[in-house]
Design an enzyme around this catalytic site. Structure first.
Site, PDB file in Angstrom:
ATOM      1  N   HIS A   9      12.902  40.874  -5.555  1.00  8.36           N
ATOM      2  CA  HIS A   9      13.615  40.532  -4.489  1.00  8.36           C
ATOM      3  C   HIS A   9      14.893  41.768  -4.257  1.00  8.36           C
ATOM      4  O   HIS A   9      15.389  42.203  -5.200  1.00  8.36           O
ATOM      5  CB  HIS A   9      14.141  39.218  -4.707  1.00  8.36           C
ATOM      6  CG  HIS A   9      15.181  38.919  -5.900  1.00  8.36           C
ATOM      7  ND1 HIS A   9      16.668  39.502  -5.908  1.00  8.36           N
ATOM      8  CD2 HIS A   9      14.810  38.653  -7.240  1.00  8.36           C
ATOM      9  CE1 HIS A   9      16.819  39.309  -7.119  1.00  8.36           C
ATOM     10  NE2 HIS A   9      16.102  38.741  -7.750  1.00  8.36           N
ATOM     11  N   ARG A  60      15.853  33.803  -2.972  1.00  5.60           N
ATOM     12  CA  ARG A  60      15.837  35.352  -2.753  1.00  5.60           C
ATOM     13  C   ARG A  60      14.491  36.113  -2.766  1.00  5.60           C
ATOM     14  O   ARG A  60      14.331  37.062  -2.110  1.00  5.60           O
ATOM     15  CB  ARG A  60      16.686  35.877  -3.999  1.00  5.60           C
ATOM     16  CG  ARG A  60      16.517  35.548  -5.409  1.00  5.60           C
ATOM     17  CD  ARG A  60      17.649  35.831  -6.255  1.00  5.60           C
ATOM     18  NE  ARG A  60      17.030  35.697  -7.599  1.00  5.60           N
ATOM     19  CZ  ARG A  60      17.297  34.532  -8.421  1.00  5.60           C
ATOM     20  NH1 ARG A  60      17.490  33.345  -7.682  1.00  5.60           N
ATOM     21  NH2 ARG A  60      16.891  34.467  -9.673  1.00  5.60           N
ATOM     22  N   GLU A  87      12.308  33.487 -11.784  1.00  4.62           N
ATOM     23  CA  GLU A  87      12.953  34.305 -12.827  1.00  4.62           C
ATOM     24  C   GLU A  87      13.039  33.563 -14.038  1.00  4.62           C
ATOM     25  O   GLU A  87      12.791  32.434 -14.207  1.00  4.62           O
ATOM     26  CB  GLU A  87      14.292  34.645 -12.274  1.00  4.62           C
ATOM     27  CG  GLU A  87      15.253  35.503 -13.122  1.00  4.62           C
ATOM     28  CD  GLU A  87      14.651  36.914 -13.673  1.00  4.62           C
ATOM     29  OE1 GLU A  87      13.850  36.801 -14.450  1.00  4.62           O
ATOM     30  OE2 GLU A  87      15.220  37.790 -13.236  1.00  4.62           O
ATOM     31  N   HIS A 179      10.569  38.286  -9.353  1.00  3.84           N
ATOM     32  CA  HIS A 179      12.056  38.648  -9.866  1.00  3.84           C
ATOM     33  C   HIS A 179      11.807  39.740 -11.137  1.00  3.84           C
ATOM     34  O   HIS A 179      10.718  39.898 -11.585  1.00  3.84           O
ATOM     35  CB  HIS A 179      12.366  37.247 -10.632  1.00  3.84           C
ATOM     36  CG  HIS A 179      12.464  36.237  -9.388  1.00  3.84           C
ATOM     37  ND1 HIS A 179      13.758  36.133  -8.941  1.00  3.84           N
ATOM     38  CD2 HIS A 179      11.600  35.358  -8.997  1.00  3.84           C
ATOM     39  CE1 HIS A 179      13.424  34.924  -7.929  1.00  3.84           C
ATOM     40  NE2 HIS A 179      12.221  34.390  -8.021  1.00  3.84           N
TER      41      HIS A 179
END
Length: 228
Positions: A9, A60, A87, A179
């Site tokens: 991202h 994100r 993440e 991520h």
């Protein structure tokens, strides 16, 4: 040959503020928005196209994917979202400024928490303002208290094998927006990077990574699209 594109991202607000983010849901900065659009424009310019997309359930990564696809005129592509691409969970470090955490605990301890392969950060306290166990996105999911990179790999790879590998075997061109650590998990697996080396691999925001795969999904080549 199957083709896989990975994109971390764009810059998030907590990237900018140098805070541990993990599973907490923060949005992109203006720079992050620009990075995501630029990634899409680069893929369109280089003739890189997709049939199917995957992302996490974090804003994100989702916004990065949508902005990139918008720049490619590909917002209509099918997208599957799953928490297993989230993440790494930073546990009790979530929300803390990284430099202030170094000042408090020392560089060596913070380095272990951030870069050790199998040592997780301290667990998140019950009742923390960053506790997501009641979030609708995670209904039926046991939200971790913290995760090491090893823990992250162990939740990413089953999803890879169950959902993404079959699509690649069908010849689908796949784009994954995720991520730093969930992508490290995939890069480690695909490029067969040893445990003691993967933790130092840096994945920049908003830079498409292309994997040219053999029919058995072994990696023939990995490169940043901006370098071609």
């Amino acid at each position: 040959m199957p083709q896989l594109v990975l994109i971390r991202h764009g810059q998030s607000q907590w990237n900018l503020e140098n805070r541990f983010t993990g599973w907490w849901d923060v949005d992109l900065t203006d720079k992050g928005v620009a990075e995501a659009r630029a990634a899409g424009e680069l893929m369109r310019e280089k003739g890189v196209d997709h049939d199917l997309c995957f992302t996490s359930v974090q804003t994100r990564a989702i916004r990065t994917l949508n902005l990139a696809l918008g720049a490619m005129d590909r917002l209509w592509l099918p997208v599957e979202k799953n928490w297993q691409l989230n993440e790494r969970h930073y546990g009790g470090l979530t929300g803390l400024n990284k430099q202030e955490t170094r000042d408090k605990h020392g560089d060596e301890q913070v380095h272990i928490w951030r870069r050790s392969f199998d040592t997780p950060p301290p667990p998140m306290d019950d009742g923390s303002q960053y506790d997501l166990s009641a979030d609708r996105r995670y209904a039926g999911v046991t939200v971790p208290k913290s995760e090491s990179l090893k823990d992250t790999i162990e939740r990413v790879l089953p999803y890879w094998e169950a959902r993404i590998v079959p699509a690649l075997r069908e010849g689908k061109r796949v784009l994954i927006s995720a991520h730093g650590n969930s992508l490290r998990a995939l890069v480690k697996h695909l490029s067969q990077i040893p445990d003691d080396e993967i933790t130092s691999l840096e994945i920049p925001t908003g830079q498409p990574i292309v994997y040219d795969l053999a029919e058995d999904l072994r990696a023939n080549e990995r490169y940043y699209l901006s370098e071609r």
